[in-house]
Design a protein around this motif. Structure first.
Motif, PDB file in Angstrom:
ATOM      1  N   THR A 140       0.821  -1.210   0.000  1.00 56.22           N
ATOM      2  CA  THR A 140       0.000   0.000   0.000  1.00 56.22           C
ATOM      3  C   THR A 140       0.853   1.257   0.000  1.00 56.22           C
ATOM      4  OG1 THR A 140      -1.873   1.122   1.060  1.00 56.22           O
ATOM      5  CG2 THR A 140      -0.218   0.168   2.521  1.00 56.22           C
ATOM      6  N   GLY A 141       0.265   2.315  -0.490  1.00 55.99           N
ATOM      7  CA  GLY A 141       0.783   3.642  -0.251  1.00 55.99           C
ATOM      8  C   GLY A 141       0.222   4.171   1.056  1.00 55.99           C
ATOM      9  N   LEU A 142       0.709   5.305   1.450  1.00 57.04           N
ATOM     10  CA  LEU A 142       0.250   5.956   2.681  1.00 57.04           C
ATOM     11  C   LEU A 142      -1.167   6.482   2.501  1.00 57.04           C
ATOM     12  CD1 LEU A 142       0.993   7.169   5.503  1.00 57.04           C
ATOM     13  CD2 LEU A 142       1.818   9.187   4.253  1.00 57.04           C
ATOM     14  N   PHE A 143      -2.005   6.289   3.519  1.00 54.21           N
ATOM     15  CA  PHE A 143      -3.336   6.903   3.502  1.00 54.21           C
ATOM     16  C   PHE A 143      -3.732   7.285   4.931  1.00 54.21           C
ATOM     17  CE2 PHE A 143      -3.884   2.297   3.618  1.00 54.21           C
ATOM     18  CZ  PHE A 143      -4.839   2.079   4.606  1.00 54.21           C
ATOM     19  N   TYR A 144      -4.486   8.362   5.030  1.00 58.24           N
ATOM     20  CA  TYR A 144      -4.758   8.949   6.347  1.00 58.24           C
ATOM     21  C   TYR A 144      -5.660   8.067   7.208  1.00 58.24           C
ATOM     22  CZ  TYR A 144      -5.294  12.562   9.880  1.00 58.24           C
ATOM     23  OH  TYR A 144      -5.268  13.260  11.057  1.00 58.24           O
ATOM     24  N   ASP A 145      -6.463   7.202   6.587  1.00 51.66           N
ATOM     25  CA  ASP A 145      -7.349   6.338   7.365  1.00 51.66           C
ATOM     26  C   ASP A 145      -6.593   5.298   8.187  1.00 51.66           C
ATOM     27  OD1 ASP A 145      -9.571   7.679   6.593  1.00 51.66           O
ATOM     28  OD2 ASP A 145     -10.374   6.126   5.288  1.00 51.66           O
ATOM     29  N   MET A 146      -5.279   5.213   8.023  1.00 55.88           N
ATOM     30  CA  MET A 146      -4.499   4.367   8.925  1.00 55.88           C
ATOM     31  C   MET A 146      -4.691   4.820  10.371  1.00 55.88           C
ATOM     32  SD  MET A 146      -0.991   3.723   6.819  1.00 55.88           S
ATOM     33  CE  MET A 146      -0.918   2.467   5.535  1.00 55.88           C
ATOM     34  N   LYS A 147      -4.897   6.113  10.551  1.00 59.58           N
ATOM     35  CA  LYS A 147      -5.169   6.646  11.888  1.00 59.58           C
ATOM     36  C   LYS A 147      -6.462   6.053  12.437  1.00 59.58           C
ATOM     37  CE  LYS A 147      -5.915  11.097  14.276  1.00 59.58           C
ATOM     38  NZ  LYS A 147      -5.000  10.816  15.397  1.00 59.58           N
ATOM     39  N   GLY A 150      -6.084   2.363  13.504  1.00 61.53           N
ATOM     40  CA  GLY A 150      -5.477   2.236  14.819  1.00 61.53           C
ATOM     41  C   GLY A 150      -6.377   2.678  15.955  1.00 61.53           C
ATOM     42  N   GLU A 151      -7.276   3.623  15.678  1.00 60.17           N
ATOM     43  CA  GLU A 151      -8.221   4.060  16.708  1.00 60.17           C
ATOM     44  C   GLU A 151      -9.310   3.011  16.953  1.00 60.17           C
ATOM     45  OE1 GLU A 151      -9.708   7.798  15.358  1.00 60.17           O
ATOM     46  OE2 GLU A 151      -7.908   8.917  15.970  1.00 60.17           O
ATOM     47  N   MET A 152      -9.769   2.375  15.884  1.00 57.73           N
ATOM     48  CA  MET A 152     -10.824   1.371  16.002  1.00 57.73           C
ATOM     49  C   MET A 152     -10.324   0.090  16.676  1.00 57.73           C
ATOM     50  SD  MET A 152     -13.643   2.631  14.699  1.00 57.73           S
ATOM     51  CE  MET A 152     -14.644   1.215  14.257  1.00 57.73           C
ATOM     52  N   THR A 153      -9.074  -0.262  16.405  1.00 59.71           N
ATOM     53  CA  THR A 153      -8.469  -1.460  17.003  1.00 59.71           C
ATOM     54  C   THR A 153      -7.074  -1.102  17.477  1.00 59.71           C
ATOM     55  OG1 THR A 153      -9.667  -2.854  15.399  1.00 59.71           O
ATOM     56  CG2 THR A 153      -7.892  -3.891  16.650  1.00 59.71           C
ATOM     57  N   PRO A 154      -6.893  -0.798  18.746  1.00 50.97           N
ATOM     58  CA  PRO A 154      -5.559  -0.466  19.247  1.00 50.97           C
ATOM     59  C   PRO A 154      -4.556  -1.568  18.884  1.00 50.97           C
ATOM     60  CG  PRO A 154      -7.212   0.013  20.906  1.00 50.97           C
ATOM     61  CD  PRO A 154      -7.917  -0.710  19.804  1.00 50.97           C
ATOM     62  N   LEU A 155      -3.480  -1.179  18.199  1.00 46.79           N
ATOM     63  CA  LEU A 155      -2.586  -2.148  17.582  1.00 46.79           C
ATOM     64  C   LEU A 155      -1.366  -2.451  18.445  1.00 46.79           C
ATOM     65  CD1 LEU A 155      -2.644  -0.577  14.000  1.00 46.79           C
ATOM     66  CD2 LEU A 155      -3.934  -2.589  14.782  1.00 46.79           C
ATOM     67  N   ASN A 181      -0.320   4.270  15.073  1.00 49.02           N
ATOM     68  CA  ASN A 181       0.052   4.261  16.489  1.00 49.02           C
ATOM     69  C   ASN A 181       0.138   2.856  17.104  1.00 49.02           C
ATOM     70  OD1 ASN A 181       0.780   5.582  18.903  1.00 49.02           O
ATOM     71  ND2 ASN A 181      -1.338   5.541  19.650  1.00 49.02           N
ATOM     72  N   PRO A 182       0.837   1.923  16.458  1.00 50.43           N
ATOM     73  CA  PRO A 182       1.034   0.610  17.082  1.00 50.43           C
ATOM     74  C   PRO A 182       2.074   0.687  18.189  1.00 50.43           C
ATOM     75  CG  PRO A 182       2.354   0.740  15.127  1.00 50.43           C
ATOM     76  CD  PRO A 182       1.566   2.039  15.189  1.00 50.43           C
ATOM     77  N   LYS A 183       2.067  -0.321  19.050  1.00 40.84           N
ATOM     78  CA  LYS A 183       3.110  -0.393  20.066  1.00 40.84           C
ATOM     79  C   LYS A 183       4.458  -0.735  19.434  1.00 40.84           C
ATOM     80  CE  LYS A 183       0.001  -1.776  23.825  1.00 40.84           C
ATOM     81  NZ  LYS A 183      -0.378  -2.887  24.756  1.00 40.84           N
ATOM     82  N   THR A 184       4.435  -1.578  18.394  1.00 46.97           N
ATOM     83  CA  THR A 184       5.664  -2.027  17.746  1.00 46.97           C
ATOM     84  C   THR A 184       5.470  -2.061  16.241  1.00 46.97           C
ATOM     85  OG1 THR A 184       6.230  -3.422  19.657  1.00 46.97           O
ATOM     86  CG2 THR A 184       7.357  -3.903  17.587  1.00 46.97           C
TER      87      THR A 184
END
Length: 225
Positions: A140-147, A150-155, A181-184
């Motif tokens: 994938t390329g970068l997309f803002y919905d990655m945020k 991570g909010e819907m499922t803390p990674l 925002n994953p831990k790792t």
């Protein structure tokens, strides 16, 4: 559970109950693969899209192991047409399997099989297994919905392509980690071919500068999650 890296975007998850899940098992023709297809087993095979460097050895392994494919609808139909068991899903949908939950996300890429069969939308996948959440972004390329992902499922873990050219490069991949925002964060999809050469330790250093953890896995290395 355990996570093993086979290079490129290929991973194996072994759950606490011993179920083995392969993701994008590209081994044959992969100059960095540490194993051959006949050395790998799988109860389930998750495909993020239909390109040959992700479909890889799926059919060889599935034929040997009677594996079940998990992928988006069109790609699942392709696998079923070839005589394999498949569970059809699609972007945004989740399902509870005997090993845990699988949910497909968007990915900005393409998807067509090596024999030119339209394989539906490319995808990322979020897996919730044994109390951990792992996000394999797919190509994938970068997309803002990655945020939002991570909010819907803390990674706990995020597997991120860094090789550039076909996917995100290091700069965009670091931004993806910042958004999700994953831990790792664990880099993938690099150094398989000259066109996607990248330094995973540069990625690791830049992620750590964000105050986050990053692990560079050696080919064939397995870690406890």
């Amino acid at each position: 559970m355990k996570l093993k890296y086979f290079s490129h975007s290929a991973f194996q998850i072994t759950t606490n109950s011993g179920i083995k899940i392969l993701i994008d098992p590209f081994l044959t023709g992969n100059p960095t693969a540490p194993v051959k297809a006949d050395e790998v087993t799988a109860d389930y095979i998750i495909l993020t899209h239909g390109h040959g460097d992700h479909l890889g050895d799926s059919f060889t392994i599935a034929k040997k192991c009677d594996s079940t494919f998990i992928c988006v609808n069109e790609l699942a139909n392709y696998c079923a047409k070839e005589g394999f068991k498949a569970h059809n899903m699609h972007i945004g949908g989740g399902y509870n399997f005997d090993f845990g939950r699988v949910k497909f996300t968007i990915a900005h890429h393409g998807s067509m099989t090596p024999d030119n069969y339209y394989a539906g939308e490319p995808a990322g996948v979020v897996l919730s297994i044994d109390g951990k959440n792992l996000y394999h972004t797919g190509d994938t390329g970068l997309f803002y919905d990655m945020k939002l992902i991570g909010e819907m499922t803390p990674l706990d873990y995020m597997l991120v392509p860094i090789g550039d050219n076909f996917t995100m490069g290091i700069t965009d991949a670091v931004k993806a980690v910042e958004l999700a925002n994953p831990k790792t964060a664990i880099p993938m999809h690099y150094n398989t071919f000259p066109v996607i050469e990248a330094d995973p330790y540069e990625f690791k250093s830049k992620v750590e500068a964000l105050g986050k953890k990053s692990i560079v896995l050696n080919y064939g290395e397995e870690i406890e999650l």
